[in-house]
Enzyme design. Structure first.
Site, PDB file in Angstrom:
ATOM      1  N   GLU A  24       0.859  -1.183   0.000  1.00  0.00           N
ATOM      2  CA  GLU A  24       0.000   0.000   0.000  1.00  0.00           C
ATOM      3  C   GLU A  24       0.897   1.236   0.000  1.00  0.00           C
ATOM      4  O   GLU A  24       1.893   1.282   0.720  1.00  0.00           O
ATOM      5  CB  GLU A  24      -0.913   0.019   1.229  1.00  0.00           C
ATOM      6  CG  GLU A  24      -1.967  -1.055   1.209  1.00  0.00           C
ATOM      7  CD  GLU A  24      -3.018  -0.890   2.292  1.00  0.00           C
ATOM      8  OE1 GLU A  24      -3.044   0.138   3.006  1.00  0.00           O
ATOM      9  OE2 GLU A  24      -3.849  -1.815   2.424  1.00  0.00           O
ATOM     10  N   HIS A  83      -3.957   6.728   0.582  1.00  0.00           N
ATOM     11  CA  HIS A  83      -3.256   5.448   0.536  1.00  0.00           C
ATOM     12  C   HIS A  83      -3.933   4.578  -0.515  1.00  0.00           C
ATOM     13  O   HIS A  83      -4.993   4.922  -1.036  1.00  0.00           O
ATOM     14  CB  HIS A  83      -3.196   4.777   1.909  1.00  0.00           C
ATOM     15  CG  HIS A  83      -4.477   4.197   2.399  1.00  0.00           C
ATOM     16  ND1 HIS A  83      -5.482   4.965   2.943  1.00  0.00           N
ATOM     17  CD2 HIS A  83      -4.921   2.919   2.438  1.00  0.00           C
ATOM     18  CE1 HIS A  83      -6.488   4.187   3.301  1.00  0.00           C
ATOM     19  NE2 HIS A  83      -6.180   2.931   2.999  1.00  0.00           N
ATOM     20  N   HIS A  85      -5.210   0.667  -1.966  1.00  0.00           N
ATOM     21  CA  HIS A  85      -5.619  -0.715  -1.722  1.00  0.00           C
ATOM     22  C   HIS A  85      -5.284  -1.460  -3.015  1.00  0.00           C
ATOM     23  O   HIS A  85      -6.050  -1.407  -3.974  1.00  0.00           O
ATOM     24  CB  HIS A  85      -7.116  -0.808  -1.407  1.00  0.00           C
ATOM     25  CG  HIS A  85      -7.490  -0.351  -0.041  1.00  0.00           C
ATOM     26  ND1 HIS A  85      -8.794  -0.320   0.394  1.00  0.00           N
ATOM     27  CD2 HIS A  85      -6.733   0.082   1.008  1.00  0.00           C
ATOM     28  CE1 HIS A  85      -8.831   0.108   1.646  1.00  0.00           C
ATOM     29  NE2 HIS A  85      -7.603   0.375   2.026  1.00  0.00           N
ATOM     30  N   ASP A  96      -8.249   1.038   8.720  1.00  0.00           N
ATOM     31  CA  ASP A  96      -8.203   2.428   8.255  1.00  0.00           C
ATOM     32  C   ASP A  96      -8.999   3.331   9.199  1.00  0.00           C
ATOM     33  O   ASP A  96      -8.546   4.421   9.561  1.00  0.00           O
ATOM     34  CB  ASP A  96      -8.778   2.562   6.841  1.00  0.00           C
ATOM     35  CG  ASP A  96      -7.935   1.898   5.777  1.00  0.00           C
ATOM     36  OD1 ASP A  96      -6.747   1.611   6.021  1.00  0.00           O
ATOM     37  OD2 ASP A  96      -8.481   1.648   4.684  1.00  0.00           O
TER      38      ASP A  96
END
Length: 132
Positions: A24, A83, A85, A96
């Protein structure tokens, strides 16, 4: 609060997400607040130091501090964190939500579907993205 994103920053987020796969990616967006709207103007990629970077992200604290200092020099504020995935989904995980520490939108780049969404965490409420 709508978050305005210029194409260059969207491209930078996708490029970092693709480069860091299968890990990630993580980063911060600096910009300006005008009324109830945020305008992203700069991306600050950050190292992911999570113990399991393929499943989670944790921004390096020293790098995040340097990003905050760079924002300050530009007279920017933190307007979002992002971020990726790598295998989806395009919505926040339980982790998260639990680790959300800043009152800014959190963007998630889902590489499996090529979707980019933003959320207010920890609630998970969707944040409007405005493509400039």
């Amino acid at each position: 609060m709508p978050l305005h994103l210029p194409p260059a920053l969207v491209t930078a987020i996708w490029q970092q997400a693709e480069r860091d796969t299968p890990r990630e990616c993580v980063g911060a967006l600096g910009g300006v607040l005008l009324g109830a709207e945020a305008y992203a103007r700069a991306a600050y990629p950050l190292p992911n130091i999570a113990p399991e970077p393929e499943r989670h992200y944790l921004a390096d604290p020293g790098a995040l501090l340097r990003a905050f200092r760079a924002m300050q020099k530009e007279q920017f504020e933190l307007v979002a964190l992002y971020h990726s995935h790598p295998h989806g989904p395009a919505w926040p995980s339980v982790t998260d939500k639990q680790l959300a520490a800043y009152p800014v939108p959190y963007l998630i780049a889902d590489l499996a579907t090529r979707q980019l969404h933003a959320y207010a965490l920890p609630t998970g409420a969707a944040v409007e993205l405005v493509w400039e």
